[in-house]
Design an enzyme around this catalytic site. Structure first.
Site, short mmCIF file in Angstrom:
data_model
loop_
_atom_site.label_atom_id
_atom_site.label_comp_id
_atom_site.label_asym_id
_atom_site.label_seq_id
_atom_site.Cartn_x
_atom_site.Cartn_y
_atom_site.Cartn_z
N CYS A 174 34.35 13.36 -17.50
CA CYS A 174 33.36 12.84 -16.40
C CYS A 174 32.61 13.92 -15.47
O CYS A 174 32.36 13.42 -14.42
CB CYS A 174 33.67 11.62 -15.87
SG CYS A 174 35.22 11.96 -14.83
N HIS B 126 0.78 -1.06 -0.02
CA HIS B 126 -0.05 0.10 -0.04
C HIS B 126 0.76 1.35 -0.05
O HIS B 126 0.37 2.29 -0.54
CB HIS B 126 -0.82 0.08 1.17
CG HIS B 126 -1.93 -0.98 1.26
ND1 HIS B 126 -2.57 -1.45 0.06
CD2 HIS B 126 -2.02 -2.13 1.99
CE1 HIS B 126 -3.26 -2.51 0.15
NE2 HIS B 126 -2.98 -2.92 1.38
N GLU C 153 42.52 15.94 -13.50
CA GLU C 153 41.74 17.09 -12.50
C GLU C 153 42.90 17.96 -11.77
O GLU C 153 42.36 19.06 -11.03
CB GLU C 153 41.08 16.19 -11.62
CG GLU C 153 41.49 15.23 -10.88
CD GLU C 153 40.77 14.11 -10.06
OE1 GLU C 153 39.43 14.51 -9.83
OE2 GLU C 153 41.05 13.10 -9.61
N ASP D 86 37.27 19.12 -9.95
CA ASP D 86 38.28 19.26 -9.32
C ASP D 86 39.25 20.32 -9.97
O ASP D 86 39.65 21.07 -9.39
CB ASP D 86 38.79 17.96 -8.97
CG ASP D 86 38.21 17.60 -7.65
OD1 ASP D 86 37.74 18.10 -6.88
OD2 ASP D 86 38.42 16.43 -7.19
#
Lengths: 89, 593
Positions: free
Chosen positions: B513, B200, B442, B466
């Site tokens: 990324c 539910h 980075e 970064d």
């Protein structure tokens, strides 16, 4: 009077709580004693938990037995309810 | 669980039953259900009284449910909860249920509460044997009805939930009667111990369109009211007391989820190819294996960044090789993914040794973290590498090392990698022979020595988050300087361009990324830069694909060339935004229009 009929359960979700409730409601409308049987196990048609524990998914074969003066009317009501797939898909 | 455990970040995985992301405060809904009292009736004369007490509680429960039903039908609205209440009333009237409970009181000489509990357990046993998920899930109706009887056997009435601002409800399980007592418009999400897709709570959550994760097993014991909590109903993940970094990522996820429209999803399955046939690969960034189905559904060609930090945190002991392996095997060789890039551990040592006296670093972003930490704790590093290698026979695997700042680090990381690989081969363990090794770009020094790094690796992956903070000297968590955080800063663009050019000259793949990759504002710029792969939050993929498919490489290059002649961030931003608005008016609406 005793009426016995066997049905195929065709709605998608099988006999779940809402459908079981509809079977109990139907049984309660009649004087006759109602029994549901599947795979040799029989339960009282007025017990929602009894019906649920029969475990009837789609495709199950369910035998209904009605005993009493209005057994015929009761059986017709069950036949209609099952034919309409309990109002579901 | 000690006090300290309740302050730690905890990640729990359950069944996501209603999609979406919500970040908020927990409210522990306590129905006192875990505390069913048990006592023996020592004198047989007490049995009759106990049965009367049970029957009274039955009548009381039935009366409450009838009242509740009447209240709800007066309110109008959805009919669904009403029939559920009917079912609960029927259970309360069920002869089998009543007889069984009375028999328990009589034969076991136990109190009524425990007798009801035994009846519920008996039915649970029966239902557990059912093969159909939906039917099996109906045990919850018996639990709700039984719970109500137990509550009525106690002295206090049901708690009515008072909630302020809006809360995420944490509970063992919720019945329609429970949710009926909540100010449902204040509920932001659900997380429960029990339940599944058909329970539910799931139905209610989907109809309210709020996220819910059920079947978490012990969330009620891991959360306290007012704790910060994140619910990701799409992945089935709940994060209790998240650290700021994680919260930030989920804020982004939440925004993307809310923005995502169904029509955009049409783009998910299409390839990211420009109108002049230039194609770019699209990766998904994930941190839990549970996110993979969503990444595929949103159109990821592969996993461009699998963050492994969560394998380490949120546990009492260090993960062993098998713990790692279980995760990696779920990431590598998944049908629908062409490759998976696993990033090795990228945090500081405090995550390894939460209780040790590792001195707190004043500036952890520039501290002993990532590859620096791994090269100091070689044995720990080897455990992760072994597991990654063992997962590599499953499919295309890329491994990348974070925080590389110079050539020594990649040489040393590779040396350890091959040492571990050779050990495995010697032992006859199957290892993939086409694992690619890459580095995150980075740290600004990595850009400067990229030509040297390129000789040592198969790919670069630019971590813009970064890179931007290091090159512009901005502490990302210091709000006073966030205004300086600018992906379109000419220095940032120039660094990215250098990396791509050097990588391509060396014949290696260059991916991105960071968050920049998933922001559609920058998509044409990134196309112009000719990155080979853009990896992003999966929810961002459909929109980025839409932009890619609507652009040409030619116009993207023209835009980039123009941008590279401008000297200030503000000019660049104005030009990029104006271009995107002109080219994609639907996607970049100006406020107020």
């Amino acid at each position: 009077m005793v009426k016995i009929r066997t049905f195929d359960i065709a709605n998608r979700l099988g006999i779940h709580a809402r459908v079981a409730a509809k079977l109990v409601e139907t049984a309660n409308r009649f004087q006759a004693d109602i029994f549901l049987e599947k795979d040799g196990v029989e339960v009282n048609g007025r017990s929602i938990l009894g019906i649920l524990t029969l475990f009837c998914p789609r495709g199950s074969r369910l035998t209904i037995r009605a005993e009493g003066a209005d057994a015929e009317e009761a059986m017709e009501a069950f036949a209609r309810l099952i034919a309409e797939k309990f109002g579901e898909a | 669980m000690g006090e300290d455990d309740l302050k730690e970040t905890t990640v729990m995985k359950g069944i996501g039953v209603s999609p979406g992301v919500v970040i908020g405060k927990a409210y522990l809904f306590d129905r006192r259900d875990a505390q069913v009292p048990l006592y023996k009736l020592n004198d047989p004369s007490l049995i009759a009284g106990e049965i009367r007490r049970f029957r009274k509680a039955l009548r009381e429960s039935e009366k409450q449910l009838i009242e509740l039903k009447n209240q709800l039908s007066d309110l109008g609205g959805g009919m669904q909860p009403l029939y559920i209440i009917d079912i609960h009333i029927m259970i309360l009237r069920d002869r089998k249920f009543i007889d069984r409970t009375i028999r328990n009181i009589r034969e076991m000489s136990v109190n009524a509460e425990w007798a009801v509990r035994m009846t519920i357990d008996k039915y649970r046993e029966i239902f557990d044997r059912m093969e159909d998920d939906y039917l099996r899930g109906r045990i919850s109706d018996i639990q709700y009805a039984g719970q109500r009887i137990i509550t009525n056997l106690g002295e206090k009435n049901l708690t009515v939930v008072e909630m302020g601002e809006g809360f995420i409800i944490i509970a063992t399980d919720l019945s329609p009667a429970d949710t009926a007592q909540m100010k449902i418009d204040r509920v932001l999400g659900f997380a429960t111990d029990m339940g599944g897709k058909t329970s539910h709570t799931a139905i209610v959550a989907r109809s309210l369109e709020i996220p819910a994760v059920l079947g978490l097993e012990n969330i009620t014991r891991s959360v306290q009211t007012n704790d910060d909590i994140i619910i990701d109903g799409s992945a089935g993940v709940v994060i209790v007391r998240p650290d700021p970094e994680v919260s930030k990522r989920y804020e982004e996820k939440k925004r993307l989820y809310e923005e995502a429209q169904d029509d955009l999803l049409d783009y998910a399955k299409l390839p990211a190819v420009t109108k002049d046939s230039y194609s770019v690969e699209i990766g998904g960034n994930i941190e839990f294996i549970e996110e993979i189905p969503s990444a595929i559904a949103h159109g990821a060609d592969g996993i461009g960044l699998y963050r492994t930090e969560f394998i380490y945190i949120n546990r009492k002991q260090l993960p062993d090789e098998e713990d790692h392996l279980a995760n990696y095997r779920s990431v590598v060789g998944v049908e629908g993914l062409s490759w998976s890039t696993i990033r090795t551990f990228d945090l500081g040592g405090d995550k390894f040794f939460p209780n040790a006296q590792t001195s707190r670093e004043l500036n952890p972003q520039m501290g002993l973290r990532g590859i620096r930490f791994c090269l100091k704790e070689v044995e720990l590093f080897k455990v992760q590498l072994r597991a990654i290698l063992r997962a590599s026979d499953r499919g295309k695997l890329r491994i990348m090392f974070p925080m590389i700042s110079g050539i020594e680090e990649i040489l040393e990381a590779k040396r350890i990698f091959y040492e571990v690989k050779n050990e495995l081969l010697k032992r006859g363990v199957a290892v993939g022979n086409d694992i690619e090794i890459g580095v995150m770009i980075e740290v600004p020094s990595a850009v400067i020595v990229a030509e040297e790094l390129a000789k040592e690796v198969d790919f670069f992956s630019i971590g813009t988050n970064d890179l931007i903070q290091y090159v512009l000297a901005i502490d990302r968590i210091n709000e006073r300087v966030t205004y300086l955080y600018e992906p379109l800063h000419p220095a940032v663009l120039s660094l990215i361009k250098q990396v791509v050019d050097i990588g391509h000259k060396a014949g290696i793949r260059v991916a991105m990324c960071g968050e920049m990759a998933g922001d559609p504002t920058y998509t044409m710029i990134l196309l112009g830069l000719e990155l080979d792969e853009l990896s992003m939050n999966p929810l961002a993929i459909p929109r980025v694909k839409k932009i890619v498919r609507g652009s040409t490489l030619k116009e993207s290059k023209t835009l980039l060339n123009k941008v590279m002649t401008l000297s200030s961030s503000s000019e660049i931003r104005a030009l990029v935004e104006a271009t995107m608005q002109k080219r994609f008016p639907e996607e970049f609406q100006v406020n107020g229009q």
